[in-house]
Design a protein around this motif. Structure first.
Motif, PDB file in Angstrom:
ATOM      1  N   SER A  45     -12.223  14.166  -1.287  1.00  0.00           N
ATOM      2  CA  SER A  45     -12.176  13.096  -0.302  1.00  0.00           C
ATOM      3  C   SER A  45     -11.404  11.918  -0.881  1.00  0.00           C
ATOM      4  O   SER A  45     -11.507  11.614  -2.069  1.00  0.00           O
ATOM      5  CB  SER A  45     -13.600  12.661   0.081  1.00  0.00           C
ATOM      6  OG  SER A  45     -13.579  11.494   0.871  1.00  0.00           O
ATOM      7  N   ALA A  46     -10.628  11.259  -0.027  1.00  0.00           N
ATOM      8  CA  ALA A  46      -9.835  10.112  -0.485  1.00  0.00           C
ATOM      9  C   ALA A  46     -10.726   8.961  -0.919  1.00  0.00           C
ATOM     10  O   ALA A  46     -10.346   8.167  -1.801  1.00  0.00           O
ATOM     11  CB  ALA A  46      -8.902   9.647   0.630  1.00  0.00           C
ATOM     12  N   LEU A  47     -11.910   8.856  -0.370  1.00  0.00           N
ATOM     13  CA  LEU A  47     -12.806   7.760  -0.709  1.00  0.00           C
ATOM     14  C   LEU A  47     -13.766   8.113  -1.840  1.00  0.00           C
ATOM     15  O   LEU A  47     -14.010   7.307  -2.728  1.00  0.00           O
ATOM     16  CB  LEU A  47     -13.606   7.338   0.533  1.00  0.00           C
ATOM     17  CG  LEU A  47     -12.780   6.799   1.709  1.00  0.00           C
ATOM     18  CD1 LEU A  47     -13.686   6.485   2.888  1.00  0.00           C
ATOM     19  CD2 LEU A  47     -11.997   5.552   1.280  1.00  0.00           C
ATOM     20  N   ALA A  48     -14.311   9.337  -1.797  1.00  0.00           N
ATOM     21  CA  ALA A  48     -15.338   9.704  -2.777  1.00  0.00           C
ATOM     22  C   ALA A  48     -14.836  10.625  -3.872  1.00  0.00           C
ATOM     23  O   ALA A  48     -15.595  10.972  -4.779  1.00  0.00           O
ATOM     24  CB  ALA A  48     -16.521  10.364  -2.058  1.00  0.00           C
ATOM     25  N   GLY A  49     -13.585  11.030  -3.801  1.00  0.00           N
ATOM     26  CA  GLY A  49     -13.073  11.944  -4.810  1.00  0.00           C
ATOM     27  C   GLY A  49     -13.618  13.350  -4.598  1.00  0.00           C
ATOM     28  O   GLY A  49     -13.676  13.851  -3.471  1.00  0.00           O
ATOM     29  N   THR A  50     -14.044  13.975  -5.667  1.00  0.00           N
ATOM     30  CA  THR A  50     -14.588  15.333  -5.574  1.00  0.00           C
ATOM     31  C   THR A  50     -16.018  15.283  -5.047  1.00  0.00           C
ATOM     32  O   THR A  50     -16.863  14.558  -5.564  1.00  0.00           O
ATOM     33  CB  THR A  50     -14.567  16.018  -6.945  1.00  0.00           C
ATOM     34  OG1 THR A  50     -13.217  16.061  -7.430  1.00  0.00           O
ATOM     35  CG2 THR A  50     -15.118  17.433  -6.842  1.00  0.00           C
ATOM     36  N   VAL A  51     -16.274  16.082  -4.026  1.00  0.00           N
ATOM     37  CA  VAL A  51     -17.582  16.111  -3.375  1.00  0.00           C
ATOM     38  C   VAL A  51     -18.139  17.523  -3.471  1.00  0.00           C
ATOM     39  O   VAL A  51     -17.448  18.503  -3.166  1.00  0.00           O
ATOM     40  CB  VAL A  51     -17.481  15.685  -1.904  1.00  0.00           C
ATOM     41  CG1 VAL A  51     -18.848  15.765  -1.228  1.00  0.00           C
ATOM     42  CG2 VAL A  51     -16.899  14.289  -1.792  1.00  0.00           C
ATOM     43  N   THR A  52     -19.363  17.635  -3.941  1.00  0.00           N
ATOM     44  CA  THR A  52     -20.045  18.930  -3.994  1.00  0.00           C
ATOM     45  C   THR A  52     -20.840  19.128  -2.706  1.00  0.00           C
ATOM     46  O   THR A  52     -21.618  18.272  -2.296  1.00  0.00           O
ATOM     47  CB  THR A  52     -20.993  19.009  -5.200  1.00  0.00           C
ATOM     48  OG1 THR A  52     -20.229  18.826  -6.402  1.00  0.00           O
ATOM     49  CG2 THR A  52     -21.697  20.352  -5.250  1.00  0.00           C
ATOM     50  N   VAL A  53     -20.621  20.259  -2.074  1.00  0.00           N
ATOM     51  CA  VAL A  53     -21.235  20.547  -0.781  1.00  0.00           C
ATOM     52  C   VAL A  53     -22.054  21.823  -0.902  1.00  0.00           C
ATOM     53  O   VAL A  53     -21.578  22.830  -1.444  1.00  0.00           O
ATOM     54  CB  VAL A  53     -20.160  20.714   0.320  1.00  0.00           C
ATOM     55  CG1 VAL A  53     -20.816  21.019   1.664  1.00  0.00           C
ATOM     56  CG2 VAL A  53     -19.298  19.475   0.404  1.00  0.00           C
ATOM     57  N   THR A  54     -23.281  21.758  -0.422  1.00  0.00           N
ATOM     58  CA  THR A  54     -24.128  22.960  -0.363  1.00  0.00           C
ATOM     59  C   THR A  54     -24.182  23.450   1.081  1.00  0.00           C
ATOM     60  O   THR A  54     -24.335  22.663   2.020  1.00  0.00           O
ATOM     61  CB  THR A  54     -25.551  22.661  -0.859  1.00  0.00           C
ATOM     62  OG1 THR A  54     -26.123  21.616  -0.064  1.00  0.00           O
ATOM     63  CG2 THR A  54     -25.536  22.247  -2.321  1.00  0.00           C
ATOM     64  N   VAL A  55     -24.046  24.753   1.255  1.00  0.00           N
ATOM     65  CA  VAL A  55     -23.974  25.356   2.579  1.00  0.00           C
ATOM     66  C   VAL A  55     -25.120  26.349   2.733  1.00  0.00           C
ATOM     67  O   VAL A  55     -25.265  27.266   1.914  1.00  0.00           O
ATOM     68  CB  VAL A  55     -22.620  26.078   2.788  1.00  0.00           C
ATOM     69  CG1 VAL A  55     -22.505  26.593   4.216  1.00  0.00           C
ATOM     70  CG2 VAL A  55     -21.462  25.154   2.446  1.00  0.00           C
ATOM     71  N   THR A  56     -25.920  26.162   3.748  1.00  0.00           N
ATOM     72  CA  THR A  56     -27.031  27.080   3.996  1.00  0.00           C
ATOM     73  C   THR A  56     -26.525  28.363   4.655  1.00  0.00           C
ATOM     74  O   THR A  56     -25.383  28.451   5.124  1.00  0.00           O
ATOM     75  CB  THR A  56     -28.085  26.430   4.897  1.00  0.00           C
ATOM     76  OG1 THR A  56     -27.509  26.197   6.195  1.00  0.00           O
ATOM     77  CG2 THR A  56     -28.579  25.117   4.308  1.00  0.00           C
ATOM     78  N   GLY A  57     -27.409  29.333   4.714  1.00  0.00           N
ATOM     79  CA  GLY A  57     -27.045  30.589   5.365  1.00  0.00           C
ATOM     80  C   GLY A  57     -26.768  30.414   6.840  1.00  0.00           C
ATOM     81  O   GLY A  57     -25.864  31.055   7.394  1.00  0.00           O
ATOM     82  N   ALA A  58     -27.533  29.555   7.500  1.00  0.00           N
ATOM     83  CA  ALA A  58     -27.310  29.320   8.923  1.00  0.00           C
ATOM     84  C   ALA A  58     -25.945  28.691   9.177  1.00  0.00           C
ATOM     85  O   ALA A  58     -25.338  28.920  10.233  1.00  0.00           O
ATOM     86  CB  ALA A  58     -28.408  28.420   9.479  1.00  0.00           C
ATOM     87  N   GLN A  59     -25.430  27.898   8.216  1.00  0.00           N
ATOM     88  CA  GLN A  59     -24.106  27.301   8.356  1.00  0.00           C
ATOM     89  C   GLN A  59     -23.011  28.291   7.987  1.00  0.00           C
ATOM     90  O   GLN A  59     -21.990  28.378   8.671  1.00  0.00           O
ATOM     91  CB  GLN A  59     -23.992  26.070   7.458  1.00  0.00           C
ATOM     92  CG  GLN A  59     -24.896  24.911   7.876  1.00  0.00           C
ATOM     93  CD  GLN A  59     -24.853  23.781   6.862  1.00  0.00           C
ATOM     94  OE1 GLN A  59     -25.075  23.984   5.672  1.00  0.00           O
ATOM     95  NE2 GLN A  59     -24.561  22.578   7.341  1.00  0.00           N
ATOM     96  N   ALA A  60     -23.220  29.032   6.917  1.00  0.00           N
ATOM     97  CA  ALA A  60     -22.195  29.957   6.454  1.00  0.00           C
ATOM     98  C   ALA A  60     -22.074  31.180   7.350  1.00  0.00           C
ATOM     99  O   ALA A  60     -20.982  31.713   7.549  1.00  0.00           O
ATOM    100  CB  ALA A  60     -22.503  30.400   5.018  1.00  0.00           C
TER     101      ALA A  60
END
Length: 201
Positions: A45-60
């Motif tokens: 992200s341009a504002l936060a730099g590197t962002v770690t994202v966790t994805v649940t099974g319902a999302q994936a």
């Protein structure tokens, strides 16, 4: 022989209830495995730099949630249907299991693609996910989906008096097996009384 048939019919509701319970359990398992984190990915992200994202099974794999709902509906239908309906329910349950297996396998084979939507939402940049890795939960979902398919196959092959359904809402039948007409017995009694010379009124 005349006493064996009622015993089997009396044992059918518990048999049906067991299968309904198994389908409910399968729906619960599919719902449970869809809740934890399946993919851990990174986005920029341009504002936060590197962002770690966790994805649940319902999302994936959104189809896992749909499969759980389908299994719930199948469990409800199984309590009402006969033999042919049981095969339809088994086919629907098997399709739900296949959905779970296919969705989880797709996440395992390409976790970055599965996480791209969640990463884009978190970063505001639709540039895909970098360094995406899966947890053990997609593999667990594959196993659960395969078990659902096996359960559906066992349901289709099971034997029992599945045509023994509730007769609470059925119309009563006469001695010949036909449907009794309301008031027919009273009319017959009136004619018998007239034949004897009595006034039925």
């Amino acid at each position: 022989m005349s006493r064996a048939t009622p015993a089997r019919a009396a044992g059918d509701p518990p048999r049906r209830a067991r299968w309904v319970l198994l389908l409910l359990l399968a729906a619960a398992l599919v719902g449970v495995v869809a809740r934890p984190t399946w993919v851990v990915a990174e986005g920029t992200s341009a504002l936060a730099g590197t962002v770690t994202v966790t994805v649940t099974g319902a999302q994936a794999a959104p189809q896992t949630g749909a499969a759980a709902l389908v299994l719930l509906a199948a469990a409800g239908a199984l309590g009402l249907v006969g033999r042919v309906g049981r095969w339809v329910v088994a086919a629907v349950a098997a399709a739900a299991g296949v959905l779970v297996v296919v969705g989880a396998a797709a996440v395992v084979s390409d976790p970055a693609r599965a996480a791209s939507g969640a990463v884009a939402e978190a970063t505001g940049v639709a540039s895909g996910a970098a360094g995406a890795t899966t947890t053990a939960w997609p593999l667990v979902a594959v196993v659960v989906g395969a078990l659902v398919v096996l359960l559906a196959a066992a349901l289709a092959r099971t034997r029992g008096a599945w045509d023994q359904r509730s007769r609470r809402h059925e119309r009563p039948t006469g001695p010949s097996g036909g449907t009794a007409t309301p008031g027919a017995a009273d009319e017959r009694a009136d004619w018998d009384a007239l034949t004897r010379g009595d006034d039925p009124s």
